[in-house]
Design a protein around this motif. Structure first.
Motif, short mmCIF file in Angstrom:
data_model
loop_
_atom_site.label_atom_id
_atom_site.label_comp_id
_atom_site.label_asym_id
_atom_site.label_seq_id
_atom_site.Cartn_x
_atom_site.Cartn_y
_atom_site.Cartn_z
N LYS A 128 39.55 33.48 54.32
CA LYS A 128 40.98 33.43 54.01
C LYS A 128 41.48 34.81 53.61
CE LYS A 128 44.36 31.12 51.04
NZ LYS A 128 44.56 30.14 49.95
N TYR A 129 40.74 35.49 52.75
CA TYR A 129 41.12 36.84 52.32
C TYR A 129 41.14 37.79 53.51
CZ TYR A 129 40.74 41.51 50.36
OH TYR A 129 40.94 42.84 50.09
N LEU A 130 40.11 37.72 54.35
CA LEU A 130 40.02 38.61 55.50
C LEU A 130 41.19 38.42 56.46
CD1 LEU A 130 36.19 38.43 56.29
CD2 LEU A 130 37.45 40.41 55.42
N MET A 131 41.53 37.18 56.74
CA MET A 131 42.60 36.91 57.70
C MET A 131 43.96 37.35 57.15
SD MET A 131 41.64 33.36 59.64
CE MET A 131 42.89 33.62 60.91
N SER B 299 44.52 39.62 54.82
CA SER B 299 44.53 41.08 54.69
C SER B 299 44.70 41.74 56.06
CB SER B 299 43.24 41.56 54.05
OG SER B 299 43.11 41.06 52.73
N TYR B 300 44.03 41.17 57.07
CA TYR B 300 44.15 41.76 58.40
C TYR B 300 45.56 41.57 58.97
CZ TYR B 300 43.57 42.95 63.25
OH TYR B 300 43.74 43.53 64.48
N LEU B 301 46.15 40.41 58.75
CA LEU B 301 47.51 40.18 59.22
C LEU B 301 48.48 41.18 58.59
CD1 LEU B 301 48.02 36.29 59.34
CD2 LEU B 301 47.77 37.90 61.23
N GLU B 302 48.34 41.40 57.29
CA GLU B 302 49.22 42.35 56.62
C GLU B 302 49.01 43.76 57.18
OE1 GLU B 302 50.32 44.11 52.16
OE2 GLU B 302 48.91 42.43 52.36
N TYR B 303 47.77 44.13 57.35
CA TYR B 303 47.41 45.44 57.90
C TYR B 303 48.03 45.61 59.29
CZ TYR B 303 44.29 48.98 59.97
OH TYR B 303 43.78 50.09 60.59
N HIS B 304 47.87 44.59 60.13
CA HIS B 304 48.40 44.62 61.50
C HIS B 304 49.92 44.74 61.52
CE1 HIS B 304 49.42 43.23 65.55
NE2 HIS B 304 50.09 42.22 65.01
N LEU B 305 50.57 43.92 60.72
CA LEU B 305 52.03 43.90 60.74
C LEU B 305 52.67 45.15 60.14
CD1 LEU B 305 52.54 40.13 59.91
CD2 LEU B 305 53.23 41.28 62.03
N ARG B 306 52.09 45.66 59.07
CA ARG B 306 52.65 46.87 58.46
C ARG B 306 52.62 48.06 59.43
NH1 ARG B 306 54.17 46.65 53.31
NH2 ARG B 306 53.33 45.01 51.95
N ALA B 307 51.72 48.01 60.39
CA ALA B 307 51.62 49.11 61.36
C ALA B 307 52.71 49.07 62.42
CB ALA B 307 50.25 49.07 62.04
N ILE B 308 53.38 47.92 62.59
CA ILE B 308 54.33 47.81 63.70
C ILE B 308 55.74 47.38 63.29
CG2 ILE B 308 52.48 47.30 65.36
CD1 ILE B 308 53.26 44.36 65.26
N VAL B 309 55.94 47.00 62.03
CA VAL B 309 57.27 46.52 61.64
C VAL B 309 58.28 47.66 61.46
CG1 VAL B 309 56.47 44.40 60.53
CG2 VAL B 309 56.65 46.51 59.18
N TYR C 270 44.69 43.74 68.34
CA TYR C 270 44.79 42.57 67.46
C TYR C 270 43.63 41.61 67.72
CZ TYR C 270 46.67 38.38 65.24
OH TYR C 270 46.83 37.26 64.45
N PHE C 271 43.31 41.40 68.98
CA PHE C 271 42.20 40.50 69.34
C PHE C 271 40.88 41.05 68.80
CE2 PHE C 271 38.75 39.21 72.19
CZ PHE C 271 38.88 37.82 72.14
N ILE C 272 40.66 42.34 68.99
CA ILE C 272 39.42 42.96 68.50
C ILE C 272 39.32 42.82 66.98
CG2 ILE C 272 38.24 45.18 68.17
CD1 ILE C 272 39.27 46.00 70.93
N GLY C 273 40.43 43.05 66.29
CA GLY C 273 40.42 42.96 64.83
C GLY C 273 40.15 41.55 64.34
N MET C 274 40.77 40.55 64.96
CA MET C 274 40.56 39.17 64.53
C MET C 274 39.13 38.72 64.74
SD MET C 274 43.21 37.96 63.07
CE MET C 274 43.01 36.17 63.11
N ILE D 13 56.80 37.19 62.76
CA ILE D 13 56.06 37.51 61.54
C ILE D 13 55.62 36.23 60.84
CG2 ILE D 13 56.20 38.59 59.26
CD1 ILE D 13 58.12 40.65 60.48
N GLU D 14 56.57 35.34 60.61
CA GLU D 14 56.23 34.04 60.02
C GLU D 14 55.27 33.28 60.92
OE1 GLU D 14 59.78 31.90 59.16
OE2 GLU D 14 60.55 33.37 57.73
N GLU D 15 55.47 33.44 62.23
CA GLU D 15 54.64 32.75 63.22
C GLU D 15 53.16 33.06 63.01
OE1 GLU D 15 54.06 33.97 67.69
OE2 GLU D 15 55.93 32.85 67.47
N LEU D 16 52.82 34.33 62.82
CA LEU D 16 51.42 34.72 62.66
C LEU D 16 50.79 34.08 61.43
CD1 LEU D 16 51.30 38.50 63.67
CD2 LEU D 16 50.27 36.57 64.86
N PHE D 17 51.53 34.01 60.34
CA PHE D 17 51.00 33.40 59.11
C PHE D 17 50.88 31.89 59.25
CE2 PHE D 17 52.11 37.54 57.46
CZ PHE D 17 51.11 37.78 56.54
N GLU D 18 51.79 31.27 59.99
CA GLU D 18 51.70 29.83 60.23
C GLU D 18 50.50 29.51 61.11
OE1 GLU D 18 55.44 28.75 61.91
OE2 GLU D 18 56.56 29.12 60.06
#
Length: 206
Positions: free
Chosen positions: A169-172, A174-184, A148-152, A74-79
């Motif tokens: 910055k906002y798009l990335m 927001s998309y990361l949060e959207y992606h992660l909330r679906a699988i955590v 994930y690739f398609i979304g990015m 999770i931290e990895e994706l934001f880094e």
């Protein structure tokens, strides 16, 4: 000299765009003749191609370092997001859009390389998340990595997400949060909420 030209061109292309920068601009910035550039690159397309794949390899190397050192996926994706945004100058010159429009063959080749790299990297990251109980056991790892690739790539579409309304910055984020909330899992959600809280603090300070 070839490497110096590539590095200088990369800096200028990322700052001002592939279309805006000419061979004359690069030569003038480096204090060399345009002929010197043509000794190493037959035309601008060849230079754009060299720069594109040089940047790709550099970004891949940076991402690999982050993955090897990260505490959790999770931290990895934001880094990774922060690293890519900083390296690509927040995509302020829209290099992705310009490459697709003006150099479609190079763009297509890059897309293939990006998919191969990201697909395997994200699959490994998601698998680690499942094993550490941060991501749900039931998810289809291969499917999620492809989505994930398609979304990015999709968030870079200026028709769907116009620049005047959305910054990258906002798009990335927001998309990361959207992606992660679906699988955590619940455990993963606690980590995600902590990371998002830190992100808000950083954004407020910048």
């Amino acid at each position: 000299m070839k490497a110096k030209i590539t590095r200088q061109a990369a800096e200028m292309f990322l700052n001002f765009g592939f279309k805006s920068i000419t061979m004359d601009d690069i030569a003038q910035e480096m204090g060399i003749s345009k002929k010197t550039i043509y000794v190493h690159f037959k035309n601008k397309t060849k230079l754009v191609e060299a720069v594109t794949f040089e940047v790709f390899e550099t970004v891949c190397s940076g991402i690999d370092c982050i993955c090897n050192a990260s505490q959790n996926p999770i931290e990895e994706l934001f880094e990774i997001k922060m690293f890519v945004m900083n390296y690509l100058k927040n995509e302020k010159s829209s290099p992705h859009f310009q490459l697709k429009k003006y150099y479609p063959k190079i763009y297509e080749s890059l897309q293939k390389k990006q998919f191969e790299k990201m697909h395997e990297s994200v699959k490994a990251s998601i698998t680690r998340g499942v094993e550490t109980e941060l991501f749900r056991q039931s998810i289809d790892v291969d499917f999620i990595s492809r989505i994930y690739f398609i979304g990015m790539n999709g968030i870079k579409d200026h028709f769907i997400f116009p620049e005047e309304k959305y910054n990258m910055k906002y798009l990335m984020e927001s998309y990361l949060e959207y992606h992660l909330r679906a699988i955590v899992t619940k455990k993963g959600l606690q980590v995600l909420d902590k990371v998002l809280s830190t992100q808000i603090q950083v954004n407020n300070q910048s």
